[in-house]
Write a protein that holds these residues in place. Structure first.
Motif, short mmCIF file in Angstrom:
data_model
loop_
_atom_site.label_atom_id
_atom_site.label_comp_id
_atom_site.label_asym_id
_atom_site.label_seq_id
_atom_site.Cartn_x
_atom_site.Cartn_y
_atom_site.Cartn_z
N PRO A 101 30.42 35.84 39.81
CA PRO A 101 30.91 36.22 41.18
C PRO A 101 30.27 37.15 41.85
O PRO A 101 29.90 38.08 41.06
CB PRO A 101 32.56 36.38 40.54
N SER A 102 30.78 37.10 43.20
CA SER A 102 30.56 38.34 44.12
C SER A 102 30.71 39.74 43.43
O SER A 102 29.90 40.69 43.64
CB SER A 102 31.04 37.94 45.56
N ALA A 103 31.94 40.00 42.91
CA ALA A 103 32.35 41.16 42.36
C ALA A 103 31.46 41.66 41.18
O ALA A 103 31.59 42.88 41.15
CB ALA A 103 33.64 41.14 42.14
N LYS A 105 28.16 40.92 40.79
CA LYS A 105 26.59 41.09 41.46
C LYS A 105 26.21 42.66 41.62
O LYS A 105 27.08 43.26 42.08
CB LYS A 105 26.42 39.96 42.38
N GLN A 108 26.16 44.55 45.55
CA GLN A 108 27.14 43.98 46.54
C GLN A 108 28.00 44.93 47.14
O GLN A 108 28.69 44.77 48.20
CB GLN A 108 28.05 42.89 45.70
N ILE A 110 31.12 45.62 46.33
CA ILE A 110 32.19 45.15 46.53
C ILE A 110 33.46 45.74 45.46
O ILE A 110 33.07 45.14 44.23
CB ILE A 110 32.66 43.22 46.28
N ILE A 112 36.28 45.53 43.54
CA ILE A 112 37.45 44.79 43.30
C ILE A 112 38.11 45.30 42.16
O ILE A 112 37.36 45.36 40.90
CB ILE A 112 37.26 43.34 43.45
N SER A 266 34.03 27.93 45.56
CA SER A 266 33.46 28.86 46.58
C SER A 266 34.63 29.16 47.81
O SER A 266 34.52 30.37 48.50
CB SER A 266 32.30 28.31 47.35
N SER A 269 39.02 33.39 47.13
CA SER A 269 38.57 34.85 47.58
C SER A 269 37.80 35.28 46.64
O SER A 269 37.81 35.24 45.25
CB SER A 269 39.85 35.62 48.02
N ASN A 270 37.17 36.79 47.04
CA ASN A 270 36.44 37.43 45.98
C ASN A 270 37.46 37.88 44.65
O ASN A 270 36.87 38.05 43.63
CB ASN A 270 35.90 38.60 46.59
N LYS A 273 38.20 34.99 42.39
CA LYS A 273 36.76 34.53 41.51
C LYS A 273 36.92 35.58 40.75
O LYS A 273 36.74 34.97 39.58
CB LYS A 273 35.76 34.39 42.47
N TYR A 274 37.05 36.82 40.89
CA TYR A 274 37.19 37.64 39.64
C TYR A 274 38.08 37.60 38.75
O TYR A 274 37.82 37.64 37.66
CB TYR A 274 37.31 39.24 40.41
#
Length: 417
Positions: A101-103, A105, A108, A110, A112, A266, A269-270, A273-274
Protein backbone atom coordinates in the motif's frame (compact mmCIF):
# COMPACT_ATOMS: atom_id res chain seq x y z
CA UNK A 1 27.59 -7.15 9.70
CA UNK A 2 26.58 -5.93 6.23
CA UNK A 3 23.26 -5.76 4.41
CA UNK A 4 22.40 -5.74 0.73
CA UNK A 5 19.84 -3.03 0.03
CA UNK A 6 17.59 -2.62 -3.01
CA UNK A 7 17.28 1.16 -3.29
CA UNK A 8 14.33 3.13 -4.63
CA UNK A 9 15.80 3.86 -8.08
CA UNK A 10 13.31 2.35 -10.51
CA UNK A 11 15.71 2.02 -13.46
CA UNK A 12 18.50 0.23 -11.56
CA UNK A 13 17.85 -3.40 -10.67
CA UNK A 14 20.90 -3.74 -8.46
CA UNK A 15 21.62 -4.32 -4.77
CA UNK A 16 24.11 -2.15 -2.87
CA UNK A 17 26.05 -3.23 0.22
CA UNK A 18 25.97 -1.17 3.42
CA UNK A 19 27.41 -1.57 6.89
CA UNK A 20 24.91 -2.26 9.67
CA UNK A 21 25.71 -0.06 12.71
CA UNK A 22 26.27 -1.93 15.99
CA UNK A 23 23.14 -0.43 17.55
CA UNK A 24 20.97 -1.83 14.69
CA UNK A 25 22.32 -5.38 14.52
CA UNK A 26 19.59 -6.79 16.79
CA UNK A 27 16.81 -4.99 14.88
CA UNK A 28 17.83 -5.46 11.26
CA UNK A 29 16.12 -8.22 9.23
CA UNK A 30 15.25 -9.09 5.63
CA UNK A 31 12.19 -7.27 4.28
CA UNK A 32 12.59 -4.13 6.41
CA UNK A 33 12.80 -0.68 4.80
CA UNK A 34 15.79 1.46 5.65
CA UNK A 35 17.33 4.83 4.74
CA UNK A 36 20.78 4.80 3.16
CA UNK A 37 23.20 7.38 1.70
CA UNK A 38 23.43 7.14 -2.10
CA UNK A 39 25.81 9.62 -3.64
CA UNK A 40 24.74 12.98 -2.22
CA UNK A 41 21.16 11.76 -1.62
CA UNK A 42 19.34 9.94 1.16
CA UNK A 43 17.25 7.12 -0.31
CA UNK A 44 14.91 4.45 1.02
CA UNK A 45 15.22 0.80 0.12
CA UNK A 46 14.50 -2.77 1.16
CA UNK A 47 17.01 -5.00 2.94
CA UNK A 48 17.14 -8.17 0.82
CA UNK A 49 19.99 -10.08 2.47
CA UNK A 50 22.26 -9.91 5.54
CA UNK A 51 25.82 -11.25 5.80
CA UNK A 52 28.80 -11.19 8.11
CA UNK A 53 31.42 -8.54 7.40
CA UNK A 54 33.00 -8.94 3.97
CA UNK A 55 36.41 -7.74 2.89
CA UNK A 56 36.30 -5.03 0.28
CA UNK A 57 38.92 -2.81 -1.30
CA UNK A 58 36.76 0.25 -0.58
CA UNK A 59 35.04 1.75 2.44
CA UNK A 60 31.37 0.89 2.95
CA UNK A 61 28.78 3.45 4.00
CA UNK A 62 26.46 2.78 6.93
CA UNK A 63 22.68 2.43 7.02
CA UNK A 64 21.33 5.70 8.41
CA UNK A 65 18.13 4.36 10.03
CA UNK A 66 15.50 1.62 9.88
CA UNK A 67 12.07 2.76 8.74
CA UNK A 68 10.19 -0.28 10.12
CA UNK A 69 10.23 -2.19 13.39
CA UNK A 70 9.48 -5.45 11.59
CA UNK A 71 9.51 -6.51 7.91
CA UNK A 72 6.82 -5.19 5.57
CA UNK A 73 7.64 -8.02 3.14
CA UNK A 74 7.91 -11.57 4.47
CA UNK A 75 9.97 -14.29 2.79
CA UNK A 76 7.09 -15.54 0.63
CA UNK A 77 6.17 -12.03 -0.60
CA UNK A 78 9.80 -11.29 -1.47
CA UNK A 79 9.90 -14.51 -3.46
CA UNK A 80 6.63 -13.49 -5.16
CA UNK A 81 8.19 -10.09 -5.97
CA UNK A 82 11.15 -11.82 -7.62
CA UNK A 83 8.72 -13.94 -9.67
CA UNK A 84 6.74 -10.83 -10.65
CA UNK A 85 9.97 -9.14 -11.74
CA UNK A 86 10.99 -12.07 -13.96
CA UNK A 87 7.49 -12.62 -15.32
CA UNK A 88 6.88 -9.00 -16.35
CA UNK A 89 10.51 -7.91 -16.93
CA UNK A 90 10.21 -5.07 -14.42
CA UNK A 91 12.81 -4.12 -11.78
CA UNK A 92 12.60 -5.77 -8.36
CA UNK A 93 12.05 -2.43 -6.60
CA UNK A 94 9.09 -1.77 -8.91
CA UNK A 95 7.71 -5.23 -8.16
CA UNK A 96 8.05 -4.84 -4.38
CA UNK A 97 6.41 -1.43 -4.37
CA UNK A 98 3.53 -2.69 -6.53
CA UNK A 99 2.80 -5.21 -3.78
CA UNK A 100 2.58 -2.64 -0.96
CA UNK A 101 0.00 0.00 0.00
CA UNK A 102 1.07 3.61 -0.56
CA UNK A 103 1.94 4.18 3.10
CA UNK A 104 4.59 1.42 2.99
CA UNK A 105 6.23 2.22 -0.33
CA UNK A 106 9.64 3.81 -0.46
CA UNK A 107 9.87 7.51 -1.38
CA UNK A 108 6.15 8.19 -0.93
CA UNK A 109 6.58 10.48 2.10
CA UNK A 110 3.10 9.53 3.27
CA UNK A 111 3.12 9.79 7.05
CA UNK A 112 0.25 7.57 8.18
CA UNK A 113 0.04 6.53 11.80
CA UNK A 114 -2.25 4.23 13.71
CA UNK A 115 -5.55 5.87 14.62
CA UNK A 116 -5.71 5.87 18.42
CA UNK A 117 -8.79 6.85 20.44
CA UNK A 118 -9.00 7.63 24.16
CA UNK A 119 -11.14 5.06 25.99
CA UNK A 120 -12.53 4.70 29.51
CA UNK A 121 -12.31 1.54 31.62
CA UNK A 122 -14.09 0.75 34.90
CA UNK A 123 -11.71 -0.37 37.67
CA UNK A 124 -13.83 0.13 40.81
CA UNK A 125 -17.58 0.66 41.26
CA UNK A 126 -17.68 1.02 45.04
CA UNK A 127 -19.00 4.31 46.39
CA UNK A 128 -21.88 6.75 46.15
CA UNK A 129 -22.46 8.37 42.78
CA UNK A 130 -24.80 10.98 41.35
CA UNK A 131 -27.07 10.35 38.36
CA UNK A 132 -24.55 11.21 35.63
CA UNK A 133 -21.72 9.27 37.30
CA UNK A 134 -23.99 6.23 37.71
CA UNK A 135 -24.96 6.40 34.02
CA UNK A 136 -21.28 6.35 32.98
CA UNK A 137 -20.46 3.49 35.36
CA UNK A 138 -23.41 1.40 34.14
CA UNK A 139 -22.23 1.84 30.55
CA UNK A 140 -18.69 0.80 31.51
CA UNK A 141 -20.00 -2.34 33.24
CA UNK A 142 -21.14 -3.56 29.79
CA UNK A 143 -18.03 -2.51 27.84
CA UNK A 144 -15.29 0.11 27.63
CA UNK A 145 -16.51 3.31 25.99
CA UNK A 146 -14.67 6.12 24.22
CA UNK A 147 -13.87 9.31 26.13
CA UNK A 148 -15.90 11.26 23.56
CA UNK A 149 -18.93 9.04 24.16
CA UNK A 150 -18.61 9.57 27.93
CA UNK A 151 -18.31 13.34 27.48
CA UNK A 152 -21.75 13.37 25.90
CA UNK A 153 -23.03 12.53 29.39
CA UNK A 154 -20.68 14.73 31.42
CA UNK A 155 -17.00 15.63 31.09
CA UNK A 156 -17.01 16.87 34.69
CA UNK A 157 -18.34 13.51 35.93
CA UNK A 158 -15.60 11.64 34.00
CA UNK A 159 -12.82 13.82 35.44
CA UNK A 160 -14.16 13.29 38.95
CA UNK A 161 -14.38 9.49 38.50
CA UNK A 162 -10.82 9.38 37.12
CA UNK A 163 -9.55 11.49 40.04
CA UNK A 164 -11.21 9.11 42.52
CA UNK A 165 -9.69 6.02 40.79
CA UNK A 166 -13.11 4.70 39.75
CA UNK A 167 -12.27 4.65 36.03
CA UNK A 168 -9.08 4.76 33.97
CA UNK A 169 -8.22 6.41 30.66
CA UNK A 170 -6.25 4.51 28.01
CA UNK A 171 -5.56 4.75 24.28
CA UNK A 172 -6.81 2.03 21.94
CA UNK A 173 -6.11 1.62 18.22
CA UNK A 174 -9.20 1.88 16.04
CA UNK A 175 -9.26 0.74 12.41
CA UNK A 176 -10.55 3.35 9.98
CA UNK A 177 -12.64 0.81 8.07
CA UNK A 178 -15.21 -0.87 10.30
CA UNK A 179 -15.88 -4.46 9.20
CA UNK A 180 -17.62 -5.54 12.41
CA UNK A 181 -21.01 -7.11 11.82
CA UNK A 182 -23.06 -9.74 13.58
CA UNK A 183 -23.44 -13.10 11.86
CA UNK A 184 -27.02 -13.26 10.61
CA UNK A 185 -26.84 -15.42 7.50
CA UNK A 186 -27.14 -19.16 8.05
CA UNK A 187 -25.88 -21.78 5.64
CA UNK A 188 -28.22 -22.61 2.79
CA UNK A 189 -29.26 -26.10 1.79
CA UNK A 190 -27.03 -27.16 -1.09
CA UNK A 191 -28.29 -28.48 -4.39
CA UNK A 192 -27.00 -31.78 -5.71
CA UNK A 193 -24.64 -29.98 -8.12
CA UNK A 194 -23.26 -27.69 -5.40
CA UNK A 195 -22.57 -30.60 -3.07
CA UNK A 196 -20.97 -32.58 -5.90
CA UNK A 197 -18.60 -29.69 -6.68
CA UNK A 198 -17.60 -29.29 -3.02
CA UNK A 199 -16.93 -33.02 -2.70
CA UNK A 200 -14.65 -32.98 -5.76
CA UNK A 201 -12.35 -30.22 -4.46
CA UNK A 202 -9.35 -31.46 -2.49
CA UNK A 203 -8.36 -28.79 0.05
CA UNK A 204 -5.03 -30.43 0.87
CA UNK A 205 -3.13 -30.17 -2.43
CA UNK A 206 -2.34 -27.61 -5.11
CA UNK A 207 -4.82 -28.00 -7.94
CA UNK A 208 -6.45 -25.39 -10.22
CA UNK A 209 -10.20 -25.88 -10.66
CA UNK A 210 -12.38 -24.20 -13.27
CA UNK A 211 -15.90 -23.84 -11.86
CA UNK A 212 -18.19 -23.35 -14.85
CA UNK A 213 -21.55 -22.50 -13.33
CA UNK A 214 -24.43 -20.76 -15.06
CA UNK A 215 -25.67 -17.47 -13.60
CA UNK A 216 -27.79 -18.27 -10.55
CA UNK A 217 -26.32 -21.73 -9.99
CA UNK A 218 -25.03 -20.75 -6.53
CA UNK A 219 -21.26 -20.37 -7.02
CA UNK A 220 -21.00 -17.91 -4.10
CA UNK A 221 -22.53 -20.44 -1.70
CA UNK A 222 -19.99 -23.02 -2.89
CA UNK A 223 -17.18 -20.52 -2.20
CA UNK A 224 -18.47 -19.82 1.32
CA UNK A 225 -18.90 -23.49 2.20
CA UNK A 226 -15.32 -24.22 1.11
CA UNK A 227 -13.98 -21.17 2.97
CA UNK A 228 -15.76 -22.24 6.15
CA UNK A 229 -13.81 -25.52 6.07
CA UNK A 230 -10.51 -23.81 5.31
CA UNK A 231 -10.52 -21.00 7.91
CA UNK A 232 -10.68 -23.44 10.80
CA UNK A 233 -6.90 -23.72 10.43
CA UNK A 234 -5.84 -21.55 7.45
CA UNK A 235 -6.70 -18.39 5.48
CA UNK A 236 -8.70 -17.64 2.33
CA UNK A 237 -8.10 -15.14 -0.48
CA UNK A 238 -11.04 -14.07 -2.68
CA UNK A 239 -10.57 -11.89 -5.79
CA UNK A 240 -13.26 -10.07 -7.75
CA UNK A 241 -12.62 -8.25 -11.05
CA UNK A 242 -14.27 -4.91 -10.29
CA UNK A 243 -14.32 -2.66 -7.24
CA UNK A 244 -18.07 -2.20 -7.77
CA UNK A 245 -18.55 -5.91 -7.05
CA UNK A 246 -16.51 -5.82 -3.84
CA UNK A 247 -19.15 -4.26 -1.50
CA UNK A 248 -21.78 -6.70 -2.78
CA UNK A 249 -19.58 -9.73 -2.07
CA UNK A 250 -18.26 -8.30 1.19
CA UNK A 251 -21.79 -7.79 2.54
CA UNK A 252 -22.64 -11.40 1.71
CA UNK A 253 -19.50 -12.65 3.43
CA UNK A 254 -19.98 -10.39 6.48
CA UNK A 255 -23.38 -11.92 7.13
CA UNK A 256 -21.79 -15.37 7.16
CA UNK A 257 -18.36 -14.73 8.72
CA UNK A 258 -18.72 -11.50 10.72
CA UNK A 259 -15.52 -9.52 11.33
CA UNK A 260 -13.08 -12.15 10.04
CA UNK A 261 -12.78 -10.19 6.78
CA UNK A 262 -10.30 -7.62 5.45
CA UNK A 263 -10.89 -5.62 2.28
CA UNK A 264 -8.27 -4.41 -0.21
CA UNK A 265 -8.98 -2.29 -3.29
CA UNK A 266 -7.91 1.02 -4.85
CA UNK A 267 -10.97 3.04 -3.72
CA UNK A 268 -9.90 2.86 -0.06
CA UNK A 269 -8.07 5.85 1.39
CA UNK A 270 -4.36 5.51 2.18
CA UNK A 271 -5.19 5.22 5.87
CA UNK A 272 -7.82 2.52 5.28
CA UNK A 273 -5.44 0.50 3.08
CA UNK A 274 -2.73 0.81 5.72
CA UNK A 275 -5.10 -0.44 8.45
CA UNK A 276 -6.39 -3.35 6.37
CA UNK A 277 -2.85 -4.37 5.39
CA UNK A 278 -1.70 -4.34 9.03
CA UNK A 279 -4.82 -6.23 10.13
CA UNK A 280 -3.95 -8.99 7.66
CA UNK A 281 -0.23 -8.92 8.51
CA UNK A 282 -1.01 -9.27 12.25
CA UNK A 283 -3.21 -12.31 11.57
CA UNK A 284 -6.40 -10.69 12.90
CA UNK A 285 -8.49 -11.86 9.92
CA UNK A 286 -8.78 -15.14 8.06
CA UNK A 287 -10.47 -13.94 4.83
CA UNK A 288 -9.23 -11.27 2.41
CA UNK A 289 -11.57 -9.96 -0.30
CA UNK A 290 -10.50 -7.49 -2.94
CA UNK A 291 -9.79 -6.54 -6.50
CA UNK A 292 -6.63 -7.31 -8.51
CA UNK A 293 -4.07 -5.85 -6.07
CA UNK A 294 -5.43 -7.97 -3.18
CA UNK A 295 -3.50 -10.91 -4.68
CA UNK A 296 -0.46 -9.46 -2.84
CA UNK A 297 -2.14 -9.48 0.59
CA UNK A 298 0.41 -10.40 3.32
CA UNK A 299 -1.24 -13.69 4.24
CA UNK A 300 1.10 -16.35 5.61
CA UNK A 301 -1.04 -19.50 5.70
CA UNK A 302 -3.25 -19.57 2.61
CA UNK A 303 -5.59 -22.55 2.40
CA UNK A 304 -7.66 -21.59 -0.67
CA UNK A 305 -7.68 -18.92 -3.40
CA UNK A 306 -10.92 -18.08 -5.22
CA UNK A 307 -11.06 -15.93 -8.37
CA UNK A 308 -14.62 -14.93 -9.24
CA UNK A 309 -15.52 -13.97 -12.83
CA UNK A 310 -12.13 -15.28 -13.94
CA UNK A 311 -12.79 -14.35 -17.58
CA UNK A 312 -12.58 -10.61 -16.83
CA UNK A 313 -9.79 -8.52 -18.37
CA UNK A 314 -9.70 -6.45 -15.17
CA UNK A 315 -7.38 -9.02 -13.61
CA UNK A 316 -4.67 -7.69 -15.96
CA UNK A 317 -2.71 -4.61 -14.92
CA UNK A 318 -2.49 -2.02 -17.71
CA UNK A 319 0.60 -0.12 -16.55
CA UNK A 320 4.05 -1.33 -15.51
CA UNK A 321 4.42 -3.97 -14.17
CA UNK A 322 1.83 -5.50 -16.48
CA UNK A 323 0.93 -8.54 -14.43
CA UNK A 324 -2.06 -10.88 -14.53
CA UNK A 325 -3.47 -11.42 -11.03
CA UNK A 326 -4.42 -14.99 -12.00
CA UNK A 327 -0.75 -15.82 -12.70
CA UNK A 328 0.23 -14.39 -9.29
CA UNK A 329 -2.57 -16.34 -7.60
CA UNK A 330 -1.50 -19.59 -9.25
CA UNK A 331 2.08 -19.02 -8.06
CA UNK A 332 0.94 -18.38 -4.48
CA UNK A 333 -1.40 -21.38 -4.49
CA UNK A 334 1.45 -23.62 -5.62
CA UNK A 335 3.70 -22.18 -2.90
CA UNK A 336 1.11 -22.94 -0.20
CA UNK A 337 0.06 -26.26 -1.77
CA UNK A 338 -3.60 -25.26 -1.78
CA UNK A 339 -6.42 -25.32 -4.35
CA UNK A 340 -7.28 -22.34 -6.55
CA UNK A 341 -10.80 -22.02 -7.93
CA UNK A 342 -11.53 -19.97 -11.04
CA UNK A 343 -15.27 -19.38 -11.26
CA UNK A 344 -17.29 -18.04 -14.17
CA UNK A 345 -20.52 -18.45 -16.07
CA UNK A 346 -18.56 -17.67 -19.25
CA UNK A 347 -14.97 -18.94 -18.82
CA UNK A 348 -12.17 -17.50 -20.90
CA UNK A 349 -11.03 -19.55 -23.87
CA UNK A 350 -7.63 -20.04 -22.22
CA UNK A 351 -9.10 -21.42 -18.99
CA UNK A 352 -11.64 -23.63 -20.73
CA UNK A 353 -8.92 -25.06 -22.99
CA UNK A 354 -6.75 -25.79 -19.96
CA UNK A 355 -9.70 -27.51 -18.31
CA UNK A 356 -10.34 -29.65 -21.39
CA UNK A 357 -6.60 -30.46 -21.50
CA UNK A 358 -6.67 -31.59 -17.84
CA UNK A 359 -4.36 -28.78 -16.72
CA UNK A 360 -7.30 -27.46 -14.70
CA UNK A 361 -10.01 -29.72 -13.33
CA UNK A 362 -13.39 -28.82 -14.84
CA UNK A 363 -16.35 -28.57 -12.45
CA UNK A 364 -19.77 -27.74 -13.88
CA UNK A 365 -23.07 -26.50 -12.46
CA UNK A 366 -25.53 -26.42 -15.35
CA UNK A 367 -28.72 -25.59 -13.47
CA UNK A 368 -29.93 -22.62 -11.46
CA UNK A 369 -30.77 -23.04 -7.80
CA UNK A 370 -34.42 -22.11 -8.52
CA UNK A 371 -34.50 -24.44 -11.58
CA UNK A 372 -35.73 -21.51 -13.69
CA UNK A 373 -33.56 -21.72 -16.79
CA UNK A 374 -34.49 -19.58 -19.82
CA UNK A 375 -35.23 -21.21 -23.17
CA UNK A 376 -32.62 -20.24 -25.76
CA UNK A 377 -33.04 -20.65 -29.49
CA UNK A 378 -30.13 -20.13 -31.89
CA UNK A 379 -31.09 -19.03 -35.39
CA UNK A 380 -28.75 -19.50 -38.37
CA UNK A 381 -28.93 -16.12 -40.11
CA UNK A 382 -27.26 -17.53 -43.22
CA UNK A 383 -30.48 -19.41 -43.97
CA UNK A 384 -32.61 -16.38 -43.04
CA UNK A 385 -30.72 -14.14 -45.47
CA UNK A 386 -31.63 -16.53 -48.25
CA UNK A 387 -35.28 -15.79 -47.39
CA UNK A 388 -34.55 -12.03 -47.39
CA UNK A 389 -34.64 -11.68 -43.58
CA UNK A 390 -31.44 -9.63 -43.35
CA UNK A 391 -31.61 -8.12 -39.82
CA UNK A 392 -34.35 -9.96 -37.91
CA UNK A 393 -35.14 -13.61 -38.43
CA UNK A 394 -38.71 -14.66 -39.19
CA UNK A 395 -38.96 -16.27 -35.75
CA UNK A 396 -37.86 -13.05 -34.03
CA UNK A 397 -40.36 -10.96 -36.02
CA UNK A 398 -43.18 -13.37 -35.13
CA UNK A 399 -42.24 -13.36 -31.44
CA UNK A 400 -42.07 -9.53 -31.36
CA UNK A 401 -45.55 -9.30 -32.93
CA UNK A 402 -46.87 -11.88 -30.48
CA UNK A 403 -45.56 -9.98 -27.42
CA UNK A 404 -46.78 -6.62 -28.72
CA UNK A 405 -50.27 -8.06 -29.26
CA UNK A 406 -50.26 -8.92 -25.53
CA UNK A 407 -49.05 -5.41 -24.58
CA UNK A 408 -45.79 -6.96 -23.36
CA UNK A 409 -42.32 -5.44 -23.75
CA UNK A 410 -39.26 -6.56 -25.65
CA UNK A 411 -35.53 -5.94 -25.13
CA UNK A 412 -33.25 -6.32 -28.13
CA UNK A 413 -29.52 -6.46 -27.41
CA UNK A 414 -26.94 -5.69 -30.12
CA UNK A 415 -23.29 -6.75 -30.05
CA UNK A 416 -22.17 -3.17 -30.83
CA UNK A 417 -23.61 0.34 -30.82
Amino acid sequence: MVANVLVEIKKIDKEFTYLVPKNMEQMVSIGIRCKVPFGNKLLEGFIVSIKDRIDTSFELKEIIELVDVKPVLNEELMDLGNYLSKKTLCTKINAYETMLPSALKAKQNINIKEKKVLFLKLINDNGTFNEKESKIINLLKEKDISYKEGCLISKYAIDKLVKNNIINKYYKEIYRLNNDEDIVDLEKTLTFEQQKVINEIDLNIFKPYLLHGVTGSGKTEVYMQLIKKVIETKQALVLVPEISLTPQLVNTFKKRFGNKIAILHSHLSNGEKYDEWRKIEKGEVSIVIGARSAVFAPLNNIGIIIIDEEHSDNYKQDNNPRYNAIDMALYRAKRYNCPIILGSATPSIESYTRAKSNIYKLLEMKNRVNKNMPNVTIVDMREEIKNKNTIFSKMLKDKIKEKLSRNEQIIILLNRR
